[in-house]
Design a protein around this motif. Sequence first.
Motif, PDB file in Angstrom:
ATOM      1  N   PRO A  31     -13.415  -4.741   9.055  1.00 57.25           N
ATOM      2  CA  PRO A  31     -12.639  -5.846   9.642  1.00 57.25           C
ATOM      3  C   PRO A  31     -11.378  -6.221   8.854  1.00 57.25           C
ATOM      4  O   PRO A  31     -10.506  -6.891   9.374  1.00 57.25           O
ATOM      5  N   PHE A  32     -11.283  -5.790   7.602  1.00 60.44           N
ATOM      6  CA  PHE A  32     -10.146  -6.170   6.764  1.00 60.44           C
ATOM      7  C   PHE A  32      -9.162  -5.029   6.524  1.00 60.44           C
ATOM      8  O   PHE A  32      -8.219  -5.167   5.745  1.00 60.44           O
ATOM      9  N   ARG A  33      -9.341  -3.905   7.207  1.00 58.82           N
ATOM     10  CA  ARG A  33      -8.431  -2.777   7.060  1.00 58.82           C
ATOM     11  C   ARG A  33      -7.119  -3.039   7.791  1.00 58.82           C
ATOM     12  O   ARG A  33      -7.033  -3.903   8.647  1.00 58.82           O
ATOM     13  N   ARG A  34      -6.109  -2.275   7.426  1.00 59.32           N
ATOM     14  CA  ARG A  34      -4.770  -2.345   8.045  1.00 59.32           C
ATOM     15  C   ARG A  34      -4.075  -3.671   7.741  1.00 59.32           C
ATOM     16  O   ARG A  34      -3.252  -4.140   8.512  1.00 59.32           O
ATOM     17  N   ARG A  35      -4.407  -4.288   6.606  1.00 60.85           N
ATOM     18  CA  ARG A  35      -3.774  -5.542   6.186  1.00 60.85           C
ATOM     19  C   ARG A  35      -3.131  -5.423   4.811  1.00 60.85           C
ATOM     20  O   ARG A  35      -2.717  -6.415   4.238  1.00 60.85           O
ATOM     21  N   GLY A  36      -3.117  -4.219   4.255  1.00 57.98           N
ATOM     22  CA  GLY A  36      -2.492  -4.010   2.961  1.00 57.98           C
ATOM     23  C   GLY A  36      -3.414  -4.210   1.771  1.00 57.98           C
ATOM     24  O   GLY A  36      -2.979  -4.110   0.628  1.00 57.98           O
ATOM     25  N   LEU A  37      -4.692  -4.486   2.019  1.00 58.00           N
ATOM     26  CA  LEU A  37      -5.619  -4.725   0.910  1.00 58.00           C
ATOM     27  C   LEU A  37      -5.875  -3.456   0.102  1.00 58.00           C
ATOM     28  O   LEU A  37      -5.928  -3.502  -1.132  1.00 58.00           O
ATOM     29  N   GLY A  38      -6.038  -2.322   0.770  1.00 61.30           N
ATOM     30  CA  GLY A  38      -6.270  -1.066   0.064  1.00 61.30           C
ATOM     31  C   GLY A  38      -5.102  -0.720  -0.835  1.00 61.30           C
ATOM     32  O   GLY A  38      -5.278  -0.349  -1.996  1.00 61.30           O
ATOM     33  N   ARG A  39      -3.907  -0.880  -0.320  1.00 60.10           N
ATOM     34  CA  ARG A  39      -2.708  -0.597  -1.114  1.00 60.10           C
ATOM     35  C   ARG A  39      -2.609  -1.579  -2.288  1.00 60.10           C
ATOM     36  O   ARG A  39      -2.264  -1.193  -3.403  1.00 60.10           O
ATOM     37  N   GLU A  66      -8.867  10.890   6.981  1.00 62.52           N
ATOM     38  CA  GLU A  66      -7.413  10.983   7.043  1.00 62.52           C
ATOM     39  C   GLU A  66      -6.688   9.702   6.619  1.00 62.52           C
ATOM     40  O   GLU A  66      -5.654   9.780   5.943  1.00 62.52           O
ATOM     41  N   PRO A  67      -7.158   8.489   6.974  1.00 58.70           N
ATOM     42  CA  PRO A  67      -6.461   7.284   6.499  1.00 58.70           C
ATOM     43  C   PRO A  67      -6.381   7.196   4.969  1.00 58.70           C
ATOM     44  O   PRO A  67      -5.373   6.749   4.424  1.00 58.70           O
ATOM     45  N   SER A  68      -7.419   7.656   4.278  1.00 56.41           N
ATOM     46  CA  SER A  68      -7.372   7.665   2.806  1.00 56.41           C
ATOM     47  C   SER A  68      -6.291   8.606   2.321  1.00 56.41           C
ATOM     48  O   SER A  68      -5.503   8.268   1.437  1.00 56.41           O
ATOM     49  N   ARG A  69      -6.259   9.794   2.890  1.00 55.79           N
ATOM     50  CA  ARG A  69      -5.237  10.767   2.501  1.00 55.79           C
ATOM     51  C   ARG A  69      -3.842  10.180   2.728  1.00 55.79           C
ATOM     52  O   ARG A  69      -2.963  10.284   1.874  1.00 55.79           O
ATOM     53  N   ASN A  70      -3.643   9.551   3.879  1.00 54.69           N
ATOM     54  CA  ASN A  70      -2.336   8.968   4.191  1.00 54.69           C
ATOM     55  C   ASN A  70      -1.943   7.903   3.169  1.00 54.69           C
ATOM     56  O   ASN A  70      -0.796   7.838   2.732  1.00 54.69           O
ATOM     57  N   LEU A  71      -2.898   7.035   2.801  1.00 55.51           N
ATOM     58  CA  LEU A  71      -2.622   5.986   1.822  1.00 55.51           C
ATOM     59  C   LEU A  71      -2.196   6.588   0.491  1.00 55.51           C
ATOM     60  O   LEU A  71      -1.154   6.241  -0.065  1.00 55.51           O
ATOM     61  N   TYR A  72      -3.002   7.502  -0.022  1.00 51.59           N
ATOM     62  CA  TYR A  72      -2.722   8.059  -1.342  1.00 51.59           C
ATOM     63  C   TYR A  72      -1.438   8.883  -1.361  1.00 51.59           C
ATOM     64  O   TYR A  72      -0.649   8.793  -2.297  1.00 51.59           O
ATOM     65  N   LEU A 126      -1.898 -12.929   4.149  1.00 45.38           N
ATOM     66  CA  LEU A 126      -3.193 -12.290   4.294  1.00 45.38           C
ATOM     67  C   LEU A 126      -3.262 -11.373   5.501  1.00 45.38           C
ATOM     68  O   LEU A 126      -4.281 -10.752   5.737  1.00 45.38           O
ATOM     69  N   GLY A 127      -2.222 -11.266   6.248  1.00 44.00           N
ATOM     70  CA  GLY A 127      -2.220 -10.397   7.419  1.00 44.00           C
ATOM     71  C   GLY A 127      -1.922 -11.195   8.660  1.00 44.00           C
ATOM     72  O   GLY A 127      -1.845 -12.431   8.637  1.00 44.00           O
ATOM     73  N   PRO A 128      -1.777 -10.511   9.793  1.00 38.36           N
ATOM     74  CA  PRO A 128      -1.412 -11.191  11.031  1.00 38.36           C
ATOM     75  C   PRO A 128      -2.432 -12.268  11.415  1.00 38.36           C
ATOM     76  O   PRO A 128      -3.629 -12.044  11.399  1.00 38.36           O
ATOM     77  N   GLY A 129      -1.906 -13.455  11.705  1.00 38.28           N
ATOM     78  CA  GLY A 129      -2.751 -14.536  12.201  1.00 38.28           C
ATOM     79  C   GLY A 129      -3.590 -15.236  11.145  1.00 38.28           C
ATOM     80  O   GLY A 129      -4.402 -16.077  11.470  1.00 38.28           O
TER      81      GLY A 129
END
Length: 132
Positions: A31-39, A66-72, A126-129
């Motif tokens: 639920p918290f992905r795509r908000r910049g937390l991993g980066r 693939e999302p991990s590969r893209n991030l790194y 913290l992300g959208p909304g």
Amino acid sequence: DGRRPEDDTDSPARNGESRQPYLSNLCVTTPFRRRGLGRALLELAEDIVSFIWKEERIYLHIDKYEPSRNLYESAGYVEVSPTGSDGVTHMFKELSPLEEELYDDDDEVDEEDEEDAMGDGQPLALGPGKEQ
């Protein structure tokens, strides 16, 4: 957990090799992905390695996700060797040299440097909304 590699006396380095910083299992729940937390977590780990441990490289491995590969890759990590038959890819990143400190020789902070360090005064989004 912040332990330095040389603090691990239970498993000595092999063949005289030195231990290197290795990031393992960086996870953000769905639920918290795509908000910049991993980066943000990745950058924090890199800062610890660079500024506190004074190391110039960090290593990690990824699987076929693939999302991990893209991030790194977008953060500057490159493959150490081709992906193995098990789908695991080992990667590393050369970290930027330490930036010049904010303090002058007289241990006082320049006004310009202080403004840069403080940012624009806005709270972290913290992300959208999401409200603070």
